[in-house]
Design a protein around this motif. Structure first.
Motif, short mmCIF file in Angstrom:
data_model
loop_
_atom_site.label_atom_id
_atom_site.label_comp_id
_atom_site.label_asym_id
_atom_site.label_seq_id
_atom_site.Cartn_x
_atom_site.Cartn_y
_atom_site.Cartn_z
N LEU A 125 0.88 -1.17 0.00
CA LEU A 125 0.00 0.00 0.00
C LEU A 125 0.92 1.22 0.00
CD1 LEU A 125 -2.64 1.50 0.20
CD2 LEU A 125 -2.71 1.01 2.64
N GLU A 126 1.09 1.82 -1.18
CA GLU A 126 2.06 2.91 -1.33
C GLU A 126 1.42 4.24 -0.93
OE1 GLU A 126 5.25 2.70 -2.23
OE2 GLU A 126 5.43 0.70 -3.15
N VAL A 127 2.11 4.97 -0.10
CA VAL A 127 1.64 6.28 0.37
C VAL A 127 2.68 7.30 -0.06
CG1 VAL A 127 1.08 7.63 2.44
CG2 VAL A 127 0.49 5.20 2.33
N ALA A 128 2.26 8.47 -0.48
CA ALA A 128 3.21 9.52 -0.91
C ALA A 128 4.20 9.80 0.22
CB ALA A 128 2.46 10.79 -1.29
N TRP A 129 5.49 9.87 -0.12
CA TRP A 129 6.51 10.09 0.90
C TRP A 129 6.33 11.49 1.50
CZ3 TRP A 129 11.91 7.56 0.00
CH2 TRP A 129 11.74 6.22 -0.36
N GLY A 130 6.18 11.53 2.81
CA GLY A 130 5.91 12.78 3.51
C GLY A 130 4.49 12.80 4.08
N GLU A 131 3.69 11.85 3.60
CA GLU A 131 2.33 11.74 4.14
C GLU A 131 2.23 10.52 5.04
OE1 GLU A 131 -0.62 11.76 1.04
OE2 GLU A 131 0.20 13.61 0.16
N ALA A 132 1.25 10.58 5.95
CA ALA A 132 0.98 9.45 6.83
C ALA A 132 -0.02 8.52 6.16
CB ALA A 132 0.42 9.93 8.17
N ALA A 133 0.04 7.26 6.54
CA ALA A 133 -0.93 6.28 6.02
C ALA A 133 -2.32 6.62 6.56
CB ALA A 133 -0.52 4.88 6.46
N ASP A 134 -3.31 6.45 5.68
CA ASP A 134 -4.69 6.80 6.02
C ASP A 134 -5.45 5.53 6.41
OD1 ASP A 134 -7.24 7.90 6.13
OD2 ASP A 134 -7.55 7.64 3.96
N PRO A 135 -6.03 5.50 7.60
CA PRO A 135 -6.75 4.28 8.04
C PRO A 135 -7.84 3.85 7.07
CG PRO A 135 -6.37 5.76 9.90
CD PRO A 135 -5.94 6.51 8.67
N ASP A 136 -8.52 4.80 6.45
CA ASP A 136 -9.59 4.39 5.53
C ASP A 136 -9.04 3.72 4.28
OD1 ASP A 136 -11.60 5.24 7.20
OD2 ASP A 136 -11.66 7.26 6.35
N ARG A 137 -7.91 4.22 3.80
CA ARG A 137 -7.27 3.56 2.65
C ARG A 137 -6.84 2.15 3.02
NH1 ARG A 137 -2.33 5.84 -0.38
NH2 ARG A 137 -2.70 3.99 -1.67
N LEU A 138 -6.32 2.01 4.23
CA LEU A 138 -5.90 0.67 4.67
C LEU A 138 -7.11 -0.25 4.76
CD1 LEU A 138 -3.81 -1.35 5.65
CD2 LEU A 138 -4.06 -0.43 7.95
N ARG A 139 -8.23 0.28 5.23
CA ARG A 139 -9.44 -0.55 5.34
C ARG A 139 -9.85 -1.08 3.95
NH1 ARG A 139 -13.07 -0.59 9.46
NH2 ARG A 139 -12.46 1.48 10.22
N ALA A 140 -9.85 -0.20 2.99
CA ALA A 140 -10.23 -0.62 1.63
C ALA A 140 -9.22 -1.65 1.10
CB ALA A 140 -10.29 0.61 0.72
N PHE A 141 -7.96 -1.42 1.39
CA PHE A 141 -6.90 -2.32 0.91
C PHE A 141 -7.04 -3.70 1.56
CE2 PHE A 141 -2.40 -3.53 0.13
CZ PHE A 141 -2.28 -3.11 -1.20
N LEU A 142 -7.37 -3.71 2.84
CA LEU A 142 -7.58 -4.99 3.54
C LEU A 142 -8.74 -5.75 2.92
CD1 LEU A 142 -7.09 -3.69 7.16
CD2 LEU A 142 -5.99 -5.77 6.33
N ARG A 143 -9.77 -5.02 2.49
CA ARG A 143 -10.92 -5.70 1.87
C ARG A 143 -10.55 -6.26 0.50
NH1 ARG A 143 -15.82 -1.62 3.92
NH2 ARG A 143 -15.49 -2.14 6.13
#
Lengths: 393, 393
Positions: free
Chosen positions: B106-124
């Motif tokens: 799950l690639e996140v732009a460098w300098g940004e924090a990981a977003d829990p909602d994006r992780l939720r979608a990725f887990l699904r």
């Protein structure tokens, strides 16, 4: 009085100037300062191994270097021979087995050295072996295996790589990796190199690099290709133990001042003094003279004797702060071991033997006080006298 | 003047009393003394992780601890998710890939924090994932990822283990492993723990132990089961870096004296002072305030700016002995990073900012001298004043 005299086969005492060197202010491991430190240290390491190859430095203990040799040089499903002469050969074999190598153990009685003829026959039984794992100094028994002869047999009989655990040997025993035909030799910082534990050194032959490059087996922290690539830029792939590098630079300076030849000769002298004393005291030596390590002497076994080596160790620890090692695995409780490597001088052996005699007396063991010391002194005096008269050591 | 002020995100400066502690005479790693040292140290480690689990200590750098987490908890062929927010998330993913794990990045732009909602979608999208790898403080960007929220999402969506790289975080950022539901958290000695590199710490949940026990994948030096077994006898399976253990005991004593809460609050203050100063100087901050790490601040990117961060670093190194870090991988040459973790006080940040201002001036960058220092001072004074009035930090 909490003065401690650490005479186990590693870790060994740290000389004050090495302690002092490790106090240098911390530096970044990607800095020019570290690159200079790295370059200086790694330029001085190859002579200790008797090689013209680069020596890689891992932040880990010696076991990790043994594992690095196994997982880099051999792929799962390939066959290897492990010559087991004690607890550390046994560990080498356990690593190979864990990684799914078809592991043929050539078991040798603990306290004896591996016999080149037996290895020759074993190689003929297992002609597919890709590598032969040897222990140079078997720390658990005080045996120095004849790796030069063993390696020659391997070269005569097969194309197998010769992989050597040099952990308790390098810096204290002669090593001519290139001319003996050794392919991988590893050691640790806490033995004859006089440092705290935490660095592992790995030297690799051209032949071994070819096997490593062709090996698809996974490895990351212990991937020697990553260390070689980083070394080309005088760097370490992962954060190195910087303070131990400061110490290693100083240790190598000390060895250079003494000269490596003199350091190796000193270790042989320490062995000869120790063994002469033990014999004079009528105690058993686990290894024969011909197989005796210059870095550690195992005394025993005391099976059926009135002397309990554990009671003796406890007494010496309590009375004199003298710390000797016990036995490992099948030798547990049956022997004691005197480490005489690294920062250790004839003076220290005289003191160890003198203290040992008092411990034997205190435990009621029949001992002629001073007899062991005298034997060690005689070895020392003969050595000094020969040196004065210009003979070879 | 070769005074060095090391303000990179690890290794960090070593306090003199820790240096002193590491000078203790060497001891055997199988001795009663070492067992007492080991027991004392490991009894004090769990609060740093916010856990009631045992914390294991490996002699290696942080990368080895990341690898240990991967090879112990997940078997080749199993699927994992790696949240990549910078160079160290990328390394975590590279380790997983090397060991044959089916690795979903799950690639996140460098300098940004990981977003829990994006992780939720990725887990699904990847419901079979056996583990999710997170980086708490992404050292390469100065981002502190919201691991508590991310872990909560993992627990809500799956049975996957939550494995956290806490290398630049533990001791400087809050960590509540047990209540946040983290399964493995690792860190290294050379960050907020104020030690030289060479020790890696690993905390493991009950759930993760079950996975580790069931995992047949080969590992030896990094086999956490061997460390757990040895820990039951206050011991290490392989020779540990004894001098770093002496240092760790002293570091833990220092943290206990300050209190862990105060240490964590100090790191937050150092972050706030640093960021206020950088803003007052009109320089860009890579991470948003909400995502800013308490241990390292990335300044930049300077793409298209007249300021060359490498020239600035070289100037500060030369004029003041101030060592800042550059960018890594895709941020190389584009940012500089100020480490403010471990042995670092408000005094040090004031000095770093003051020196930084002179460097900017020397390079001809428009700078209002003193303006950054003033902003940092104001943050500090407000903090002290709040503390005097009894408010929470």
């Amino acid at each position: 009085m909490d003065s401690i005299h650490l005479r186990i086969p590693g870790p060994t005492p740290i000389p004050p100037r090495i302690q002092q060197a490790m106090l240098a202010p911390m530096i970044g491991h990607r800095s020019g300062e570290f690159k200079r430190l790295y370059a200086e240290v790694t330029a001085q390491l190859p002579p200790l191994f008797g090689t013209r190859q680069r020596v890689l430095v891992l932040t880990a203990s010696g076991t990790a270097a043994l594992e690095a040799a196994a997982v880099n040089a051999v792929a799962p499903g390939e066959e290897v021979i492990v010559v087991v002469t004690g607890a550390f050969g046994d560990r080498f074999a356990a690593i190979c087995e864990r990684y799914g190598l078809i592991t043929r153990r050539l078991e040798v009685a603990w306290g004896e050295a591996a016999d080149p003829d037996r290895l020759r026959a074993f190689l003929r039984q297992h002609p597919k072996a890709k590598a032969v794992f040897l222990t140079y100094c078997e720390t658990s028994t005080g045996v120095l295996n004849p790796v030069a002869e063993l390696a020659r047999v391997v070269r005569e009989e097969s194309e197998a790589l010769v992989i050597v655990d040099g952990v308790s040997a390098i810096g204290g025993a002669p090593c001519e990796m290139d001319s003996w035909g050794l392919d991988i030799v590893v050691t640790g910082s806490q033995k004859a190199l006089m440092l705290p534990p935490g660095l592992a050194l790995v030297a690799v032959s051209e032949r071994a690099w070819q096997a490593i490059e062709a090996n698809p087996a996974p490895r990351f922290y212990l991937d020697l290709l990553a260390y070689r690539k980083a070394a080309e830029e005088a760097s370490s792939p992962y954060t190195p133990a910087v303070s131990l590098f400061f110490g290693l630079r100083e240790a190598l300076a000390m060895i250079e001042e003494e000269t490596l030849d003199a350091a190796v000769a000193r270790h042989a002298l320490l062995r000869d003094m120790t063994r002469a004393a033990i014999k004079a005291l009528g105690l058993p030596l686990l290894a024969d003279d011909a197989a005796a390590s210059p870095t550690v002497t195992a005394v025993g076994p005391f099976d059926g004797s009135v002397l309990d080596p554990e009671a003796l160790r406890a007494c010496l620890r309590k009375r004199h702060g003298l710390v000797l090692a016990g036995g490992q695995k099948k030798l547990k409780g049956r022997i004691f071991r005197i480490g005489h490597m690294g920062w250790c001088a004839p003076f220290d052996i005289l003191a160890v033997i003198a203290a040992l005699e008092t411990g034997l007396a205190e435990l009621g063991y029949p001992v002629a006080l001073g007899k062991g010391v005298q034997a060690a002194q005689e070895v020392y005096v003969r050595h000094v006298s020969r040196a004065h008269h210009g003979s070879a050591v």
